[in-house]
Design a protein around this motif. Structure first.
Motif, short mmCIF file in Angstrom:
data_model
loop_
_atom_site.label_atom_id
_atom_site.label_comp_id
_atom_site.label_asym_id
_atom_site.label_seq_id
_atom_site.Cartn_x
_atom_site.Cartn_y
_atom_site.Cartn_z
N LYS A 1 -12.87 22.43 -32.22
CA LYS A 1 -14.07 21.65 -32.49
C LYS A 1 -15.12 21.88 -31.40
CE LYS A 1 -11.48 17.89 -34.71
NZ LYS A 1 -11.18 16.43 -34.66
N GLU A 2 -16.39 21.72 -31.79
CA GLU A 2 -17.49 21.72 -30.83
C GLU A 2 -18.45 20.60 -31.22
OE1 GLU A 2 -20.13 25.07 -30.78
OE2 GLU A 2 -20.71 24.72 -28.68
N GLY A 3 -19.01 19.94 -30.23
CA GLY A 3 -19.94 18.85 -30.50
C GLY A 3 -21.28 19.35 -31.03
N ILE A 4 -22.10 18.41 -31.44
CA ILE A 4 -23.44 18.72 -31.96
C ILE A 4 -24.33 19.21 -30.82
CG2 ILE A 4 -25.49 17.77 -33.05
CD1 ILE A 4 -23.66 15.79 -34.49
N ILE A 5 -24.95 20.36 -31.03
CA ILE A 5 -25.87 20.91 -30.02
C ILE A 5 -27.29 20.46 -30.36
CG2 ILE A 5 -26.86 23.03 -29.08
CD1 ILE A 5 -24.19 24.39 -29.52
N ASP A 6 -27.88 19.68 -29.50
CA ASP A 6 -29.26 19.22 -29.70
C ASP A 6 -30.09 19.48 -28.44
OD1 ASP A 6 -28.15 17.37 -28.03
OD2 ASP A 6 -28.58 15.62 -29.28
N PHE A 7 -29.78 20.58 -27.76
CA PHE A 7 -30.53 20.97 -26.57
C PHE A 7 -30.90 22.45 -26.70
CE2 PHE A 7 -25.93 20.89 -25.70
CZ PHE A 7 -25.68 22.22 -25.39
N PRO A 8 -31.91 22.90 -25.96
CA PRO A 8 -32.38 24.30 -26.07
C PRO A 8 -31.31 25.29 -25.64
CG PRO A 8 -34.01 22.93 -24.95
CD PRO A 8 -32.76 22.11 -25.05
N PRO A 9 -31.42 26.54 -26.09
CA PRO A 9 -30.51 27.59 -25.64
C PRO A 9 -30.44 27.66 -24.12
CG PRO A 9 -31.82 28.38 -27.47
CD PRO A 9 -32.38 27.05 -27.10
N THR A 10 -29.28 27.96 -23.61
CA THR A 10 -29.05 27.90 -22.16
C THR A 10 -29.27 29.23 -21.45
OG1 THR A 10 -26.70 28.33 -22.57
CG2 THR A 10 -27.40 26.03 -22.43
N TYR A 11 -29.60 30.31 -22.21
CA TYR A 11 -29.73 31.65 -21.63
C TYR A 11 -30.82 32.38 -22.40
CZ TYR A 11 -28.31 36.51 -20.65
OH TYR A 11 -28.28 37.82 -20.28
N LYS A 12 -31.65 33.23 -21.79
CA LYS A 12 -31.67 33.68 -20.43
C LYS A 12 -33.00 33.27 -19.83
CE LYS A 12 -31.77 38.11 -17.90
NZ LYS A 12 -31.07 37.90 -16.69
N TYR A 13 -32.98 32.62 -18.67
CA TYR A 13 -34.17 32.14 -18.00
C TYR A 13 -34.56 33.04 -16.83
CZ TYR A 13 -34.11 27.65 -20.45
OH TYR A 13 -34.16 26.67 -21.41
N GLU A 14 -35.81 32.99 -16.48
CA GLU A 14 -36.22 33.56 -15.20
C GLU A 14 -35.68 32.66 -14.09
OE1 GLU A 14 -40.43 33.92 -15.09
OE2 GLU A 14 -40.54 35.27 -16.82
N PHE A 15 -35.31 33.26 -12.98
CA PHE A 15 -34.75 32.49 -11.88
C PHE A 15 -35.79 31.50 -11.35
CE2 PHE A 15 -32.05 36.31 -11.72
CZ PHE A 15 -30.80 35.70 -11.83
N ASN A 16 -35.31 30.28 -11.07
CA ASN A 16 -36.16 29.21 -10.54
C ASN A 16 -37.38 28.97 -11.42
OD1 ASN A 16 -34.51 28.86 -8.17
ND2 ASN A 16 -35.43 30.74 -7.36
N SER A 17 -37.16 29.00 -12.73
CA SER A 17 -38.27 28.83 -13.67
C SER A 17 -37.77 28.19 -14.96
CB SER A 17 -38.90 30.19 -13.99
OG SER A 17 -39.84 30.08 -15.04
N ASP A 18 -38.70 27.58 -15.71
CA ASP A 18 -38.40 27.04 -17.03
C ASP A 18 -38.76 28.01 -18.15
OD1 ASP A 18 -37.37 24.58 -16.17
OD2 ASP A 18 -39.38 23.72 -15.96
N ARG A 19 -39.17 29.22 -17.80
CA ARG A 19 -39.54 30.22 -18.78
C ARG A 19 -38.35 31.11 -19.12
NH1 ARG A 19 -43.69 30.85 -15.10
NH2 ARG A 19 -42.75 32.83 -14.45
N TYR A 20 -38.18 31.37 -20.42
CA TYR A 20 -37.18 32.34 -20.83
C TYR A 20 -37.60 33.74 -20.37
CZ TYR A 20 -34.79 28.89 -23.75
OH TYR A 20 -34.10 27.79 -24.20
N ALA A 21 -36.64 34.52 -19.94
CA ALA A 21 -36.93 35.87 -19.47
C ALA A 21 -37.48 36.72 -20.61
CB ALA A 21 -35.67 36.51 -18.90
#
Length: 486
Positions: free
Chosen positions: A380-400
């Motif tokens: 089982k896996e719970g409901i995902i209601d958060f943004p994708p966790t990969y891939k970000y720029e380091f020390n940033s909120d922007r996706y690479a």
């Protein structure tokens, strides 16, 4: 309650003041923390093929210890329930087990059981005031030495466990004890402050008694690490409340590499098996094959199959303990599973900006493989209601890749970091990611309420005494008596 967390830290060494409270869900402290890391060291050829480096591990452990134990304020805890009812004896005179059940309407500490052992074993195992030794299971796996009773290699009988929740005594022959002594190698000289604390403030039994009387948590209820293990970049660490550790037994660790040549540790898993009271738990921290090419999801499925097949918890003393992952009552699998989203990069980014999680998850590789039964059958896996966790720029909120130049490699956002579970008596309370920007992954955590089987020896003894008293004596009659009765 139990919190499971996973984080791919991209080989970056943390600052000592790194705040991880959000990841650990410290606004709702749990009884057990199982924390898994991937890429605690860079996956370079030197780290994969050469000697394993532990340089970042002490820093991570220091950060975890600080986060878990920073607050020593007294907080009100829920009233402890009375001891479970007497076990019911079946027709064979065998005793059943009593369940502690987490109510649906409350979040309580189910592991707060104020038992008192009928036969308390001495806490101090040496003439010194403190026991300063750590047992290494294999490689860099570490278990506190107070988990083991003193070894008796001179003949006679030995009690292996000292938890009041044990079903009984495990007696071993002299040869088995000799084999165990031979297997206990590589005793580390590292000193852990939590092991020292175990002998300083009196017995844990007295600490539990004070909780019941005062209804308050005191400073003795700190978290201690009971076991940790590193395999190249994969690292798992288990922490529990101090009062709980005497109820945990049968600790075993099993690393499995599925990376280069099918066996190197740049990809794979580290699994921990343990018993909490009479419930057998397994935790699998894994890092699966990366890549977004066609067919890569099948390689990840193959990684899972290999881990399930090759993970082994051998036991010289107790062959009845689980030997494989599926043999446990409750199993938690977490890590950088690396499953991607089968959509073009531009479309994925657009749907992420619109927070259209359902549309994205419909094309998520892991969700699709679960629906088809190709991998993790029955999990089982719970409901995902958060943004994708990969891939970000380091020390940033922007996706690479948002500002990537033409021809530059882009990776579409994906939910690479996941937590799954299998077994009865598990209720997921939350499933979130933390906004810590140190890595190109966001850490993920999940809080669970679990049921555990608890055996109360006092109740069993009382039930057996009542049963014995209810048995009528057998009267032997000779032939003369039989003739009179006739």
């Amino acid at each position: 309650m139990m919190t499971v967390g996973t984080w791919n830290v991209a080989g970056r060494i943390p600052d000592e003041d790194l705040e991880i409270d959000e990841w650990l869900c410290m606004d709702q402290p749990a009884d057990i923390y199982i924390l898994g890391f991937q890429e605690v060291v860079p996956l370079s050829a030197g780290n994969v093929l050469g000697a394993e480096t532990r340089r970042p591990i002490p820093k991570w452990e220091s950060i975890i210890r600080k986060a878990l134990n920073k607050s020593q304020e007294q907080t009100t805890i829920h009233k402890s329930y009375s001891a479970p009812t007497s076990p019911i004896l079946n027709q064979n005179g065998e005793s059943g087990l009593t369940k502690i059940i987490v109510p649906e309407t409350k979040v309580i500490n189910i592991l707060n059981w104020p038992e008192k052992a009928l036969d308390i074993t001495p806490k101090v195992l040496s003439s010194g005031a403190k026991l300063r030794r750590v047992l290494s299971l294999s490689s860099t796996a570490r278990v506190s030495s107070d988990w083991l009773a003193p070894l008796d290699v001179g003949g006679g009988l030995k009690r292996v466990h000292h938890s009041s929740g044990d079903l009984g005594l495990l007696w071993t022959e002299h040869q088995e004890r000799t084999d165990l002594v031979d297997s206990l190698e590589d005793v580390s000289e590292q000193v852990l402050e939590e092991e020292d604390d175990f002998f300083e403030d009196g017995s844990e039994m007295e600490d539990e008694k004070s909780i019941v009387l005062d209804g308050q948590e005191n400073s003795s209820h700190r978290y201690v690490r009971i076991v940790s293990k590193q395999m190249v970049g994969i690292y798992i660490s288990v922490w529990v409340r101090k009062r709980l550790r005497r109820h945990i037994n049968n600790l075993k660790v099993s690393p499995v590499g599925v990376g280069l040549m099918g066996y190197m540790g740049n990809k794979g898993s580290v699994s921990i098996s343990m018993s909490l009271y009479q419930t057998r738990l397994c935790f699998v921290c894994s890092h699966l094959t990366s890549g977004h090419k066609f067919g890569d999801e099948e390689r990840r499925n193959s990684n899972v199959s290999e881990i399930l097949k090759r993970t082994s918890f051998s036991s010289v003393l107790d062959p009845d303990q689980p030997q494989s992952i599926p043999g446990h009552d409750q199993i938690f699998w977490f890590g950088d599973l690396n499953y991607r989203i089968n959509k073009p990069d531009e479309e994925v980014r657009k749907l992420v900006a619109m927070k259209q999680w359902d549309q994205l998850l419909y094309s998520d590789q892991l969700c699709k493989e679960l629906r088809r039964g190709h991998v993790f059958d029955g999990w089982k896996e719970g409901i995902i209601d958060f943004p994708p966790t990969y891939k970000y720029e380091f020390n940033s909120d922007r996706y690479a890749g948002e500002n990537a130049k033409e021809g530059e490699k882009r990776r579409a956002p994906a939910w690479c970091d996941r937590i799954l579970w299998m077994g009865k008596g598990i209720k997921q309370l939350c499933y979130n990611r933390a906004e810590i920007r140190m890595s190109d992954h966001r850490p993920v955590s999940s809080v669970f309420a679990i049921e555990v089987e608890v055996f109360d020896p006092r109740k069993l003894r009382r039930a057996l005494n009542l049963t014995s008293a209810a048995v009528h004596p057998v009267i032997m009659l000779d032939e003369a008596d039989l003739e009179l009765l006739a």
